[in-house]
Write a protein that holds these residues in place. Structure first.
Motif, PDB file in Angstrom:
ATOM      1  N   LEU A  42      10.506   4.944  10.336  1.00  0.00           N
ATOM      2  CA  LEU A  42       9.858   6.235  10.168  1.00  0.00           C
ATOM      3  C   LEU A  42       9.590   6.449   8.686  1.00  0.00           C
ATOM      4  O   LEU A  42      10.416   6.073   7.847  1.00  0.00           O
ATOM      5  N   ALA A  43       8.458   7.037   8.387  1.00  0.00           N
ATOM      6  CA  ALA A  43       8.100   7.333   6.998  1.00  0.00           C
ATOM      7  C   ALA A  43       8.287   8.828   6.766  1.00  0.00           C
ATOM      8  O   ALA A  43       7.704   9.655   7.456  1.00  0.00           O
ATOM      9  N   SER A  44       9.105   9.171   5.805  1.00  0.00           N
ATOM     10  CA  SER A  44       9.397  10.578   5.523  1.00  0.00           C
ATOM     11  C   SER A  44       8.256  11.213   4.722  1.00  0.00           C
ATOM     12  O   SER A  44       7.404  10.507   4.185  1.00  0.00           O
ATOM     13  N   PRO A  45       8.238  12.544   4.621  1.00  0.00           N
ATOM     14  CA  PRO A  45       7.171  13.211   3.862  1.00  0.00           C
ATOM     15  C   PRO A  45       7.130  12.732   2.410  1.00  0.00           C
ATOM     16  O   PRO A  45       8.160  12.462   1.802  1.00  0.00           O
ATOM     17  N   GLY A  46       5.926  12.600   1.882  1.00  0.00           N
ATOM     18  CA  GLY A  46       5.733  12.126   0.517  1.00  0.00           C
ATOM     19  C   GLY A  46       5.073  10.753   0.521  1.00  0.00           C
ATOM     20  O   GLY A  46       4.452  10.337   1.498  1.00  0.00           O
ATOM     21  N   CYS A  47       5.222  10.028  -0.589  1.00  0.00           N
ATOM     22  CA  CYS A  47       4.642   8.692  -0.722  1.00  0.00           C
ATOM     23  C   CYS A  47       5.571   7.649  -0.132  1.00  0.00           C
ATOM     24  O   CYS A  47       6.780   7.680  -0.357  1.00  0.00           O
ATOM     25  N   ASN A  48       5.000   6.719   0.618  1.00  0.00           N
ATOM     26  CA  ASN A  48       5.764   5.637   1.246  1.00  0.00           C
ATOM     27  C   ASN A  48       5.025   4.333   1.015  1.00  0.00           C
ATOM     28  O   ASN A  48       3.786   4.303   1.035  1.00  0.00           O
ATOM     29  N   CYS A  49       5.775   3.265   0.812  1.00  0.00           N
ATOM     30  CA  CYS A  49       5.177   1.944   0.606  1.00  0.00           C
ATOM     31  C   CYS A  49       5.242   1.151   1.905  1.00  0.00           C
ATOM     32  O   CYS A  49       6.276   1.114   2.576  1.00  0.00           O
ATOM     33  N   ILE A  50       4.110   0.525   2.252  1.00  0.00           N
ATOM     34  CA  ILE A  50       4.093  -0.375   3.397  1.00  0.00           C
ATOM     35  C   ILE A  50       3.429  -1.674   2.961  1.00  0.00           C
ATOM     36  O   ILE A  50       2.626  -1.698   2.030  1.00  0.00           O
ATOM     37  N   VAL A  51       3.798  -2.759   3.615  1.00  0.00           N
ATOM     38  CA  VAL A  51       3.235  -4.076   3.307  1.00  0.00           C
ATOM     39  C   VAL A  51       2.079  -4.309   4.267  1.00  0.00           C
ATOM     40  O   VAL A  51       2.280  -4.497   5.463  1.00  0.00           O
ATOM     41  N   TRP A  52       0.869  -4.271   3.724  1.00  0.00           N
ATOM     42  CA  TRP A  52      -0.319  -4.435   4.559  1.00  0.00           C
ATOM     43  C   TRP A  52      -0.768  -5.871   4.495  1.00  0.00           C
ATOM     44  O   TRP A  52      -0.678  -6.487   3.431  1.00  0.00           O
ATOM     45  N   GLU A  64       2.425  -4.419   8.027  1.00  0.00           N
ATOM     46  CA  GLU A  64       2.877  -3.085   8.435  1.00  0.00           C
ATOM     47  C   GLU A  64       1.688  -2.129   8.461  1.00  0.00           C
ATOM     48  O   GLU A  64       0.747  -2.278   7.685  1.00  0.00           O
ATOM     49  N   GLU A  65       1.795  -1.163   9.345  1.00  0.00           N
ATOM     50  CA  GLU A  65       0.721  -0.183   9.474  1.00  0.00           C
ATOM     51  C   GLU A  65       1.317   1.138   9.946  1.00  0.00           C
ATOM     52  O   GLU A  65       2.202   1.157  10.808  1.00  0.00           O
ATOM     53  N   MET A  66       0.838   2.238   9.359  1.00  0.00           N
ATOM     54  CA  MET A  66       1.247   3.549   9.850  1.00  0.00           C
ATOM     55  C   MET A  66       0.344   3.868  11.040  1.00  0.00           C
ATOM     56  O   MET A  66      -0.856   4.059  10.893  1.00  0.00           O
ATOM     57  N   CYS A  80       0.848  -1.192   0.000  1.00  0.00           N
ATOM     58  CA  CYS A  80       0.000   0.000   0.000  1.00  0.00           C
ATOM     59  C   CYS A  80       0.880   1.237   0.000  1.00  0.00           C
ATOM     60  O   CYS A  80       1.990   1.240   0.532  1.00  0.00           O
ATOM     61  N   VAL A  81       0.363   2.276  -0.595  1.00  0.00           N
ATOM     62  CA  VAL A  81       1.062   3.563  -0.604  1.00  0.00           C
ATOM     63  C   VAL A  81       0.364   4.468   0.399  1.00  0.00           C
ATOM     64  O   VAL A  81      -0.853   4.631   0.362  1.00  0.00           O
ATOM     65  N   VAL A  82       1.152   5.022   1.321  1.00  0.00           N
ATOM     66  CA  VAL A  82       0.611   5.985   2.289  1.00  0.00           C
ATOM     67  C   VAL A  82       1.350   7.301   2.104  1.00  0.00           C
ATOM     68  O   VAL A  82       2.532   7.322   1.759  1.00  0.00           O
ATOM     69  N   CYS A  83       0.625   8.380   2.311  1.00  0.00           N
ATOM     70  CA  CYS A  83       1.225   9.702   2.130  1.00  0.00           C
ATOM     71  C   CYS A  83       1.430  10.372   3.490  1.00  0.00           C
ATOM     72  O   CYS A  83       0.572  10.289   4.366  1.00  0.00           O
ATOM     73  N   VAL A  84       2.563  11.033   3.606  1.00  0.00           N
ATOM     74  CA  VAL A  84       2.884  11.798   4.809  1.00  0.00           C
ATOM     75  C   VAL A  84       3.041  13.253   4.379  1.00  0.00           C
ATOM     76  O   VAL A  84       3.713  13.546   3.385  1.00  0.00           O
TER      77      VAL A  84
END
Length: 198
Positions: free
Chosen positions: A39-49, A52-54, A18-22
């Motif tokens: 840590l997820a930096s500003p912009g688009c980040n990929c996580i494995v759902w 993983e969860e923000m 999944c792509v999450v935005c910060v």
């Protein structure tokens, strides 16, 4: 090449990227299976759902908190004191800021109460007005010493308002008005005295 079986296809569908935005000036906190991962930096980040969860985002902006506190001076006058605290998350201590302190605003408020209520009762009302900078510095030192370990940097503290009870304010205004009337009467009498001598 062999085609994937139904069981293999089901297993593949359970984990997705999944792509999450910060947002800018924020940092996301990502956990993997309930444990801190990165840590997820500003912009688009990929996580494995769903592995993983923000779980949250921390703002790196300067934040401000106004704390109103009522206390009593040495000469038994109740005053309302407003202390403004500017603070910011330390970028290298985001883990501590997110996991070690659940409510930074409540913690800052408690420390401000403690310092104000231990400082002002040792001063008269007049001295408290003169010592606003000292009170602010005392609050800043206490907060900086404590909150640095939790990942927060105290940028500044200001005593923005120190207001006595309304009855005390009215009495002080009356005293000042009477003092001014007394000075005016004295000046008028001196003027009349000079006219009589001439």
């Amino acid at each position: 090449a062999a085609l994937p079986t139904r069981r293999g296809a089901r297993r593949a569908r359970r984990e997705m990227v999944c792509v999450v935005c910060v947002n800018t000036s924020e940092v996301g906190v990502v956990e993997r299976c309930g444990q801190y991962n990165k840590l997820a930096s500003p912009g688009c980040n990929c996580i494995v759902w769903p592995c993983e969860e923000m779980v949250g985002q921390m703002s790196l902006r300067v934040q401000s908190l106004d704390v109103r506190c009522e206390t009593k001076t040495l000469d038994n006058v109740f005053v309302d004191v407003v202390v403004s605290v500017q603070y910011q998350v330390i970028p290298d201590s985001i883990y501590d800021a997110f996991y070690r302190l659940s409510n930074p605003r409540q913690q800052i408020t408690a420390y401000v109460y403690d310092v104000v209520r231990s400082t002002i009762p040792n001063q008269t009302l007049d001295h408290a007005f003169e010592a606003k900078e000292e009170i602010a510095q005392s609050v800043k030192q206490t907060l900086a010493h404590t909150l640095t370990t939790y990942g927060y940097h105290i940028l500044n503290t200001l005593v923005t308002d120190l207001t006595p009870d309304a009855r005390v304010r009215n009495a002080m205004n009356e005293i000042n008005a009477n003092k001014r009337l007394k000075e005016a009467a004295y000046e008028k009498a001196e003027g009349e005295k000079i006219l009589l001598v001439k």
